[in-house]
Write an enzyme that holds these catalytic residues in place. Structure first.
Site, PDB file in Angstrom:
ATOM      1  N   ASP A   1     -15.117 -24.130  25.210  1.00 15.89           N
ATOM      2  CA  ASP A   1     -16.089 -23.628  23.901  1.00 15.89           C
ATOM      3  C   ASP A   1     -16.909 -22.749  25.237  1.00 15.89           C
ATOM      4  O   ASP A   1     -17.554 -22.133  24.435  1.00 15.89           O
ATOM      5  CB  ASP A   1     -17.180 -24.712  24.085  1.00 15.89           C
ATOM      6  CG  ASP A   1     -16.120 -25.447  22.797  1.00 15.89           C
ATOM      7  OD1 ASP A   1     -15.365 -24.889  21.877  1.00 15.89           O
ATOM      8  OD2 ASP A   1     -16.771 -26.523  22.352  1.00 15.89           O
TER       9      ASP A   1
ATOM     10  N   ASP B   1     -10.151 -28.964  15.963  1.00 17.45           N
ATOM     11  CA  ASP B   1     -10.739 -29.133  16.799  1.00 17.45           C
ATOM     12  C   ASP B   1     -11.171 -30.715  16.507  1.00 17.45           C
ATOM     13  O   ASP B   1     -10.265 -32.121  15.866  1.00 17.45           O
ATOM     14  CB  ASP B   1     -12.138 -29.226  15.814  1.00 17.45           C
ATOM     15  CG  ASP B   1     -12.994 -28.578  17.186  1.00 17.45           C
ATOM     16  OD1 ASP B   1     -12.719 -28.968  18.626  1.00 17.45           O
ATOM     17  OD2 ASP B   1     -13.498 -27.716  17.031  1.00 17.45           O
TER      18      ASP B   1
END
Length: 735
Positions: free
Chosen positions: A532, A464
């Site tokens: 997301d 990430d």
């Protein structure tokens, strides 16, 4: 006797040709687009004869040209390919061809042209490489090196590179521009504008491409769509800052109308070349199609799938723990989740954020990549053993490029935090950026990640990168130096080294969702997290445009909870499942909170994924061009036309009561197909009285239809209620 036609070089592959005139001082691009046929003296002579533009009023006395490295010296008034200076001097580059090399691939098609230039004014050696692959994708690379011997006047004065761009001219029929913008949880939102005069410039200043990345800049004929129109597109394969432009001047670009191009967006003073230093620009990929955007995607997908590093094994069904447990890392709870995942057919478990020291919320711990003994007194081994006992792979979440000031790492090494020596700027998500271009920080990360992967034989990393890079300067003895370029290169080295040490390791690139999706990062990773947002209404549209560049098998798509974590929208299970089916499927939902009936539906969905993933992860992506933007028909068709899976989706109500005939692109018009509506996950809710007559046959069994009708005429499709979707399976039946 040598004619001018002998100086024309053509690269040809997959219906594309790129034609260059090798001449002084700089070669000219004569053509990029449709294949003009075999390179004969007649073709070359015709291109040369028609390559000269008019000499306009109130313009240079010699007609303006547009070369492979356009500069003001040639009369080019637009954005130059090269820009820089030697402490304020030598700011008008004059490259001159010194050598060229041509290689033609007679077997696969395509080939390469390498041009070398010397610039006695700026003291630079520039190499420009064109490579046309067998899929018709043109890769352009530029290298600039400082050579003090070329310019005695400058001596050893360093040269500051301001920009290096790959630029290619376009014909006048390219009249519209399409690129993308977006934000967190709404990535790759398309925007279309007329190709007017002036410069259409898109620059990424986030230390990465960003959620609003231009992603793919396309220019095309009026009204071009998924399946029609001529399109010229460019993508920059780079994970740092980017610059895309489309430019049209009133005087044109030589004999052409306009240009498109791309390159790295450089900060002032970021690239300073001392004698012997070299700057290599990121690769710019240029793609042409005369059958719309889907054909652009097909070329890029074929190129990716032909890589030696492309995943070959079936893409495993994933469960990621984030939206299931968040920071609540409890072995008993996670064990129950793993057992339920195994029951529905999950093949890979990924433990997300919250496993390392001090990480009970999002405001601490980043950088301390040690298993938290307070949460995991026996380490991760008990969980890994449970996962492996169920025959599943194990993955782990990292955010290596980030650091919390509330961490042991930041307290021990405050100078490792990227930012000005005078003081750091504001935090974002309670975090700053780790200066991974600093050798000590790089070695620390490599040692920690390597040790954990080795200890647990980790199969998969979710990598990430949540915040933008602002004031991205590295503190050192020579003052604050811009460091986005160095940071990006260090990331690439880190990923490359981990994969070298662990050849079977797979890595997913995530950046607050879809903030870093490009073909530079995909040279080193195996999956992208497109967003997301697991809300299927948003997700279907995000993934539709992500597939413009990335094939479905490299796009993670997960089932979320009924009430979306990111939008608070509530949607039916069947809609969420269908939305997550047609990429690299996974689950984000807490399976311990669903009842047995819902679990059984999820298990059927897992079976559907295993049934269709061979097709979904190898076929050609197609999209129907529809006037009603509240609907979408998207599919994946086998390259031989033998089978296909389409998704008919509705996002909102429409003024029209029904769709009329909708055409199914990509099928073989000469074939006969068996058409079946798959309601394994439940029937889509309708906004109508009765279905079109053919649907009843396709629901209870199948209906035989000729490809000519499916492709040329289309089928009247059911009017679904908003936030509903339908799967349509099509298989060739005339074998």
């Amino acid at each position: 006797m040598t004619s001018r036609a002998d100086t024309v070089v053509a690269l040809r592959a997959a219906g594309v040709s790129f034609v260059l005139e090798i001449g002084q001082p700089i070669p000219r691009i004569l053509h990029w687009g449709a294949d003009l046929g075999a390179s004969t003296p007649t073709t070359a002579s015709a291109l040369l004869l028609t390559a000269g533009p008019a000499q306009l009023n109130n313009s240079p006395d010699v007609p303006r040209t547009f070369s492979a490295l356009p500069t003001e010296y040639e009369g080019w008034s637009g954005t130059p390919a090269l820009a820089g200076h030697a402490q304020g001097r030598a700011a008008t580059p004059r490259p001159r061809l010194s050598h060229h090399d041509v290689e033609i691939d007679e077997v696969r098609g395509g080939g390469s042209i390498e041009l070398e230039f010397e610039d006695a004014l700026a003291g630079l050696r520039t190499t420009l490489r064109y490579r046309l692959d067998e899929h018709g994708v043109l890769a352009v690379d530029t290298s600039v090196a400082r050579d003090a011997r070329l310019s005695p006047r400058l001596g050893s004065t360093a040269y500051t590179v301001d920009s290096v761009l790959a630029l290619i001219p376009l014909p006048e029929r390219a009249t519209e521009i399409l690129d993308f913008t977006g934000k967190w949880c709404r990535e790759r939102s398309p925007q279309r504008t007329p190709f007017g005069f002036g410069t259409h410039l898109r620059a990424a200043h986030r230390g990465k491409p960003g959620h609003d990345s231009p992603f793919l800049l396309a220019a095309g004929t009026a009204g071009f769509g998924f399946g029609h129109g001529e399109v010229w597109a460019v993508h920059l394969a780079w994970s740092g800052e980017q610059r895309y432009l489309a430019e049209r001047l009133t005087e044109g670009a030589g004999a052409f109308s306009s240009i498109i191009g791309a390159g790295e967006e450089l900060h002032p003073g970021e690239i300073i070349l001392e004698d012997g230093d070299r700057y290599d620009s990121p690769t710019a990929l240029f793609i042409w199609s005369d059958h719309g955007l889907d054909a652009i995607s097909d070329r890029l997908h074929r190129r990716l799938r032909s890589r030696a590093s492309h995943p070959r094994s079936p893409r495993p069904l994933v469960l990621n723990t984030w939206e299931a447990v968040y920071f609540d890392h409890d072995l008993a709870r996670l064990t129950a989740l793993v057992e339920r995942a195994a029951a529905v057919g999950v093949e890979r478990i990924v433990l997300d954020d919250g496993w390392f020291r001090g990480r009970r919320e999002a405001d601490a711990g980043l950088g301390d990549w040690y298993v938290d003994e307070c949460v995991w007194p026996q380490g991760l081994t008990p969980l890994v053993d449970i996962v492996r006992a169920h025959g599943m792979e194990f993955g782990l979440w990292f955010e290596p490029e980030m650091i919390n000031l509330d961490s042991d790492l930041a307290r021990a090494h405050p100078d490792w935090v990227l930012g000005p020596a005078e003081g750091l700027g504001p935090e974002s998500r309670s975090q700053h950026v780790l200066d991974i271009a600093r050798p000590e920080a790089y070695e620390y990360l490599l040692e920690r990640i390597d040790a954990l992967v080795s200890e647990h034989s980790i199969d998969y990393l979710k990598w990430d990168h949540n915040r933008d890079l602002l004031e991205a300067v590295s503190r050192g003895t020579d003052g604050d130096r811009p460091s986005v370029h160095r940071q990006t290169q260090a990331l690439y080295r880190l990923l490359d080294e981990l994969r070298l040490r662990h050849p079977a390791l797979e890595i997913e690139t995530c950046s607050g969702g879809g903030g870093r999706i490009d073909l530079g990062i995909l040279d080193r990773t195996d999956r992208v997290w497109a967003s997301d947002c697991n809300d299927p209404v948003e997700r279907i549209q995000i993934e539709r445009w992500t597939r413009s560049l990335v094939p479905p098998e490299l796009i993670g798509s997960h089932l979320g909870a009924a009430r979306s974590h990111t939008t608070a929208r509530t949607t039916d299970l069947s809609f969420r499942l269908i939305a997550a089916l047609t990429a690299h499927a996974g689950i984000e939902q807490d399976l311990t909170a669903v009842d047995d009936a819902e679990l059984a539906v999820i298990a059927r969905w897992a079976g559907l994924y295993r049934e269709f993933r061979g097709l979904l992860h190898s076929g050609r992506v197609v999209n129907a061009d529809l006037s009603d933007q509240a609907t979408a028909l998207a599919g994946v068709v086998a390259h031989d036309g033998s089978e296909a899976l389409f998704t008919w989706s509705r996002f909102a109500t429409s003024a029209a009561g029904q769709s009329g005939r909708v055409r199914f692109p990509g099928l073989d018009t000469a074939a006969v197909y068996s058409v079946r509506i798959r309601e394994d996950l439940g029937a889509a809710s309708r906004h109508q009285g009765n279905d079109p007559a053919w649907v009843a046959h396709a629901v209870t069994g199948s209906i035989e239809l000729p490809g000519s009708v499916l492709v040329g005429a289309g089928l009247p499709l059911p009017t679904l209620n908003p936030q509903q979707a339908m799967l349509i399976e099509i298989r060739r039946s005339d074998h």
